[in-house]
Write a protein that holds these residues in place. Structure first.
Motif, PDB file in Angstrom:
ATOM      1  N   TRP B  18       0.836  -1.204   0.000  1.00 36.79           N
ATOM      2  CA  TRP B  18       0.000   0.000   0.000  1.00 36.79           C
ATOM      3  C   TRP B  18       0.865   1.246   0.000  1.00 36.79           C
ATOM      4  O   TRP B  18       0.570   2.215  -0.683  1.00 36.79           O
ATOM      5  CB  TRP B  18      -0.950  -0.001   1.203  1.00 36.79           C
ATOM      6  N   ILE B  19       1.965   1.197   0.782  1.00 34.13           N
ATOM      7  CA  ILE B  19       2.846   2.369   0.833  1.00 34.13           C
ATOM      8  C   ILE B  19       3.469   2.613  -0.546  1.00 34.13           C
ATOM      9  O   ILE B  19       3.464   3.740  -1.066  1.00 34.13           O
ATOM     10  CB  ILE B  19       3.946   2.177   1.903  1.00 34.13           C
ATOM     11  N   TYR B  20       3.979   1.505  -1.168  1.00 39.20           N
ATOM     12  CA  TYR B  20       4.557   1.659  -2.508  1.00 39.20           C
ATOM     13  C   TYR B  20       3.536   2.250  -3.466  1.00 39.20           C
ATOM     14  O   TYR B  20       3.830   3.156  -4.246  1.00 39.20           O
ATOM     15  CB  TYR B  20       5.013   0.301  -3.056  1.00 39.20           C
ATOM     16  N   THR B  21       2.290   1.714  -3.414  1.00 40.34           N
ATOM     17  CA  THR B  21       1.237   2.201  -4.290  1.00 40.34           C
ATOM     18  C   THR B  21       1.046   3.696  -4.101  1.00 40.34           C
ATOM     19  O   THR B  21       0.987   4.470  -5.073  1.00 40.34           O
ATOM     20  CB  THR B  21      -0.088   1.466  -3.999  1.00 40.34           C
ATOM     21  N   ALA B  22       0.976   4.106  -2.832  1.00 39.14           N
ATOM     22  CA  ALA B  22       0.742   5.521  -2.537  1.00 39.14           C
ATOM     23  C   ALA B  22       1.878   6.370  -3.089  1.00 39.14           C
ATOM     24  O   ALA B  22       1.644   7.368  -3.790  1.00 39.14           O
ATOM     25  CB  ALA B  22       0.605   5.725  -1.031  1.00 39.14           C
ATOM     26  N   VAL B  23       3.136   5.952  -2.820  1.00 37.41           N
ATOM     27  CA  VAL B  23       4.285   6.740  -3.283  1.00 37.41           C
ATOM     28  C   VAL B  23       4.270   6.829  -4.814  1.00 37.41           C
ATOM     29  O   VAL B  23       4.437   7.907  -5.402  1.00 37.41           O
ATOM     30  CB  VAL B  23       5.606   6.094  -2.814  1.00 37.41           C
ATOM     31  N   PHE B  24       4.010   5.687  -5.459  1.00 32.33           N
ATOM     32  CA  PHE B  24       4.005   5.653  -6.916  1.00 32.33           C
ATOM     33  C   PHE B  24       2.933   6.579  -7.468  1.00 32.33           C
ATOM     34  O   PHE B  24       3.177   7.376  -8.382  1.00 32.33           O
ATOM     35  CB  PHE B  24       3.772   4.214  -7.391  1.00 32.33           C
ATOM     36  N   LEU B  25       1.719   6.499  -6.876  1.00 34.57           N
ATOM     37  CA  LEU B  25       0.633   7.340  -7.373  1.00 34.57           C
ATOM     38  C   LEU B  25       0.967   8.811  -7.198  1.00 34.57           C
ATOM     39  O   LEU B  25       0.651   9.634  -8.066  1.00 34.57           O
ATOM     40  CB  LEU B  25      -0.673   6.993  -6.659  1.00 34.57           C
ATOM     41  N   VAL B  26       1.624   9.156  -6.055  1.00 40.03           N
ATOM     42  CA  VAL B  26       1.975  10.559  -5.831  1.00 40.03           C
ATOM     43  C   VAL B  26       2.960  11.022  -6.909  1.00 40.03           C
ATOM     44  O   VAL B  26       2.797  12.101  -7.502  1.00 40.03           O
ATOM     45  CB  VAL B  26       2.592  10.746  -4.423  1.00 40.03           C
ATOM     46  N   VAL B  27       3.978  10.169  -7.212  1.00 41.17           N
ATOM     47  CA  VAL B  27       4.963  10.549  -8.229  1.00 41.17           C
ATOM     48  C   VAL B  27       4.288  10.743  -9.590  1.00 41.17           C
ATOM     49  O   VAL B  27       4.465  11.766 -10.261  1.00 41.17           O
ATOM     50  CB  VAL B  27       6.081   9.485  -8.336  1.00 41.17           C
ATOM     51  N   VAL B  28       3.455   9.756  -9.979  1.00 37.18           N
ATOM     52  CA  VAL B  28       2.759   9.865 -11.266  1.00 37.18           C
ATOM     53  C   VAL B  28       1.862  11.100 -11.270  1.00 37.18           C
ATOM     54  O   VAL B  28       1.803  11.847 -12.242  1.00 37.18           O
ATOM     55  CB  VAL B  28       1.928   8.586 -11.552  1.00 37.18           C
ATOM     56  N   LEU B  30       2.251  13.864  -9.588  1.00 35.04           N
ATOM     57  CA  LEU B  30       3.052  15.086  -9.719  1.00 35.04           C
ATOM     58  C   LEU B  30       3.431  15.329 -11.179  1.00 35.04           C
ATOM     59  O   LEU B  30       3.331  16.454 -11.683  1.00 35.04           O
ATOM     60  CB  LEU B  30       4.320  14.988  -8.861  1.00 35.04           C
ATOM     61  N   ILE B  31       3.870  14.237 -11.862  1.00 37.07           N
ATOM     62  CA  ILE B  31       4.255  14.403 -13.264  1.00 37.07           C
ATOM     63  C   ILE B  31       3.052  14.856 -14.093  1.00 37.07           C
ATOM     64  O   ILE B  31       3.139  15.800 -14.881  1.00 37.07           O
ATOM     65  CB  ILE B  31       4.832  13.070 -13.816  1.00 37.07           C
ATOM     66  N   LEU B  32       1.902  14.187 -13.882  1.00 40.52           N
ATOM     67  CA  LEU B  32       0.691  14.552 -14.619  1.00 40.52           C
ATOM     68  C   LEU B  32       0.311  16.011 -14.354  1.00 40.52           C
ATOM     69  O   LEU B  32      -0.051  16.752 -15.261  1.00 40.52           O
ATOM     70  CB  LEU B  32      -0.466  13.659 -14.180  1.00 40.52           C
ATOM     71  N   TRP B  33       0.416  16.397 -13.072  1.00 39.01           N
ATOM     72  CA  TRP B  33       0.057  17.756 -12.671  1.00 39.01           C
ATOM     73  C   TRP B  33       0.929  18.756 -13.419  1.00 39.01           C
ATOM     74  O   TRP B  33       0.443  19.754 -13.962  1.00 39.01           O
ATOM     75  CB  TRP B  33       0.258  17.893 -11.163  1.00 39.01           C
ATOM     76  N   TRP B  34       2.230  18.443 -13.502  1.00 40.27           N
ATOM     77  CA  TRP B  34       3.146  19.342 -14.211  1.00 40.27           C
ATOM     78  C   TRP B  34       2.776  19.411 -15.693  1.00 40.27           C
ATOM     79  O   TRP B  34       2.689  20.496 -16.274  1.00 40.27           O
ATOM     80  CB  TRP B  34       4.592  18.861 -14.051  1.00 40.27           C
ATOM     81  N   VAL B  35       2.553  18.236 -16.307  1.00 38.79           N
ATOM     82  CA  VAL B  35       2.248  18.208 -17.748  1.00 38.79           C
ATOM     83  C   VAL B  35       0.967  18.986 -18.025  1.00 38.79           C
ATOM     84  O   VAL B  35       0.929  19.876 -18.880  1.00 38.79           O
ATOM     85  CB  VAL B  35       2.103  16.746 -18.249  1.00 38.79           C
ATOM     86  N   LEU B  36      -0.091  18.656 -17.278  1.00 34.37           N
ATOM     87  CA  LEU B  36      -1.373  19.312 -17.513  1.00 34.37           C
ATOM     88  C   LEU B  36      -1.277  20.801 -17.208  1.00 34.37           C
ATOM     89  O   LEU B  36      -1.840  21.633 -17.925  1.00 34.37           O
ATOM     90  CB  LEU B  36      -2.468  18.658 -16.659  1.00 34.37           C
ATOM     91  N   GLY B  37      -0.508  21.135 -16.147  1.00 34.69           N
ATOM     92  CA  GLY B  37      -0.335  22.544 -15.803  1.00 34.69           C
ATOM     93  C   GLY B  37       0.319  23.314 -16.937  1.00 34.69           C
ATOM     94  O   GLY B  37      -0.153  24.386 -17.324  1.00 34.69           O
ATOM     95  N   THR B  38       1.401  22.742 -17.463  1.00 32.95           N
ATOM     96  CA  THR B  38       2.092  23.412 -18.565  1.00 32.95           C
ATOM     97  C   THR B  38       1.183  23.519 -19.780  1.00 32.95           C
ATOM     98  O   THR B  38       1.147  24.546 -20.460  1.00 32.95           O
ATOM     99  CB  THR B  38       3.367  22.638 -18.965  1.00 32.95           C
TER     100      THR B  38
END
Lengths: 224, 297
Positions: B18-28, B30-38
């Motif tokens: 569950w922890i790995y899942t959470a960390v992975f989802l947060v990383v993905v 963040l990347i999505l947030w940056w892409v969509l933001g730009t």
């Protein structure tokens, strides 16, 4: 007939050097990215597995040309991503490497995954019985053997990558294919000589790679 | 569910996952947030950039469908020519006569080593100098020439592998009942090899379709990818257009790949063929990847 080589007007070696650099940077990058992807695809975490599978299935079905053009038109010209490059030349080169890594990583991942399948289950079970974690089993037991098993397929990926770097010509990276295009336009009378020189260049790049790594593959293969 | 690498997770492992899942989802995330933001900053998320693909049927009838048609046309013509040519080259490589085997082998190895983009450029220049092909048709001719030269060499390798995948006894038995070399090839080996090769050949069609995009980018063939320029000139929506074009490629190629593995599945089950299946990557890793090689026996 071959005076275009000595006239000093065209830097054939320089263009091939760019091709070699593109290949090397992309090869190292896609090896790393492909390993990470393979790690995700075999990991115990379902979300990571799903991401790895989706990424590989999607990216492999997109033509490389679309990815490279997307890097240039989409990432650079529309979104303003420069990857820290200053000049037009640097930006094009880095974007091309990024595109090659994104694309070739999927093939590295698939090769590695098939290599992981060659490791007998008993070894991983034994490793787990010793109390090693998933990450330890993967990096200490399974991946080293998997890498040795897939040297031959990875060589094919590397050779395909070498040829694929010519697609960077589509976004104006000054590598071999772009120079060949320019020379064919300027020296139409020497068409066959120009093509011959560039064809030879690629044979020289790919043939020794195949032979050398083929030998390495036989040397390092795990005999079972 | 247990695999080579991990056991069925217990309570501790589940918590860790569950922890790995959470960390992975947060990383993905963040990347999505940056892409969509730009993208939002540059106005690429505005509805009017995307809506043409749904509301304006002209985008499809004027650009995307004709482009896809051109892609399929170039790919199919190349496949139809490259298949018989590749079969001939493959049989030539297996010839008993050195004067056939060696030149054909050299030809195949040479054209496999040259990037398909260079073959297209060369083909285009050939038509400019030595033929009267009109300049509208030239890109198609050049692209097909490049694809045929390259892929016939690759198909030759697939054919060789297909024939070699047959048990030796086939040839021996055919010889024993007095068949000649040509008869053995035509009546015994080729029919069986073709079934074994089918999946690899369908995968090769994916490679050909993907490679037509090079013609659009370098030679100005009016195929699917090249439509990007015209659509984004009309609606100034570079990224949405590229995304839609990529999606069309994914759908078409995914259908072909699924078709290939369906054939493979049927061949493995059927009693008629040898059941041998030639891996798609025998000669080429461009489409099939290296999957299949080194798969557990």
């Amino acid at each position: 007939m071959f005076d275009f080589l000595t006239s000093g007007q065209y830097d054939v070696l320089g263009a091939f050097w760019v091709t070699v650099q593109l290949t090397l940077y992309s090869a190292v990058g896609s090896l790393v990215w492909g390993t990470v992807l393979a790690g995700m695809r075999v990991s115990p975490v379902p979300v990571m597995r799903a991401f790895g599978t989706a990424y590989v299935d999607i990216v492999r079905n997109i033509p490389l040309t679309v990815i490279i053009i997307g890097c240039s038109l989409g990432l650079n010209q529309t979104l303003g991503v420069t990857l820290g490059g200053g000049t037009f030349k640097e930006i094009g080169f880095r974007l091309a490497v990024l595109g090659f890594i994104a694309y070739t990583g999927t093939f590295v991942c698939e090769a590695l995954r098939s290599g992981i399948n060659t490791v007998p289950v008993g070894q991983a079970e034994a490793a787990r019985a010793l109390g090693l974690s998933f990450f330890q089993v993967l990096t200490m037991i399974v991946l080293p053997q998997a890498f040795r098993a897939v040297v031959a397929p990875l060589t094919n990926v590397l050779i395909a990558l070498t040829k694929n770097t010519t697609v960077a010509a589509a976004i104006g990276v000054a590598e071999a294919a772009l120079l060949m295009k320019e020379m064919i336009e300027n020296e139409p009378q020497a068409l066959f000589a120009v093509f011959g020189v560039f064809a030879l260049g690629f044979v020289v790049l790919t043939l020794p790679t195949g032979l050398l790594l083929g030998w390495v593959a036989k040397r390092v293969a795990v005999k079972r | 569910m247990s695999s080579v690498l991990y056991d069925t997770p217990g309570p501790k492992a589940r918590a860790r996952n569950w922890i790995y899942t959470a960390v992975f989802l947060v990383v993905v995330g963040l990347i999505l947030w940056w892409v969509l933001g730009t993208m939002a900053d540059k106005g690429q998320l505005d509805a009017d950039k995307w809506s043409p693909f749904v509301t304006d049927s002209q985008v499809w009838t004027t650009f995307l469908l004709p482009g896809l048609g051109e892609t399929l046309k170039a790919g199919l013509i190349a496949m139809v020519i490259a298949l018989p040519l590749g079969a001939l080259l493959g049989i030539g490589r297996l010839s008993d006569h050195r004067w056939v085997r060696i030149p054909v082998g050299t030809w195949v190895e040479f054209f496999r080593a040259i990037p398909v983009l260079m073959l297209m450029l060369f083909g285009s220049a050939l038509y400019v100098r030595f033929s009267t092909v009109s300049s509208e048709l030239r890109p198609l001719y050049a692209v097909v020439t490049g694809l045929v030269l390259y892929n016939s060499a690759v198909i030759a390798e697939i054919v060789v592998a297909g024939i070699q995948s047959l048990p030796r006894g086939q040839t021996d038995a055919a010889k024993a009942i007095g068949m000649r070399k040509g008869q053995i090839m035509a009546n015994v080996l080729i029919p069986q090899a073709v079934t074994a090769m089918l999946p690899a050949l369908v995968s090769q069609l994916v490679v050909i379709l993907k490679d037509t995009a090079i013609g659009g980018a370098v030679l100005g063939l009016a195929e699917l990818l090249s439509m990007n320029r015209q659509i984004s000139a009309n609606y100034s929506n570079t990224i949405p257009t590229l995304v839609v074009i990529a999606l069309i490629y994914i759908v078409v190629n995914f259908m072909l790949t699924t078709f290939a593995s369906w054939i493979e599945g049927r061949l493995r089950k059927s009693k008629k063929g040898t059941g041998a299946v030639v891996a798609g990557d025998v000669a080429e890793v461009d489409a099939g990847g290296a999957a299949g090689v080194g798969e557990a026996p």
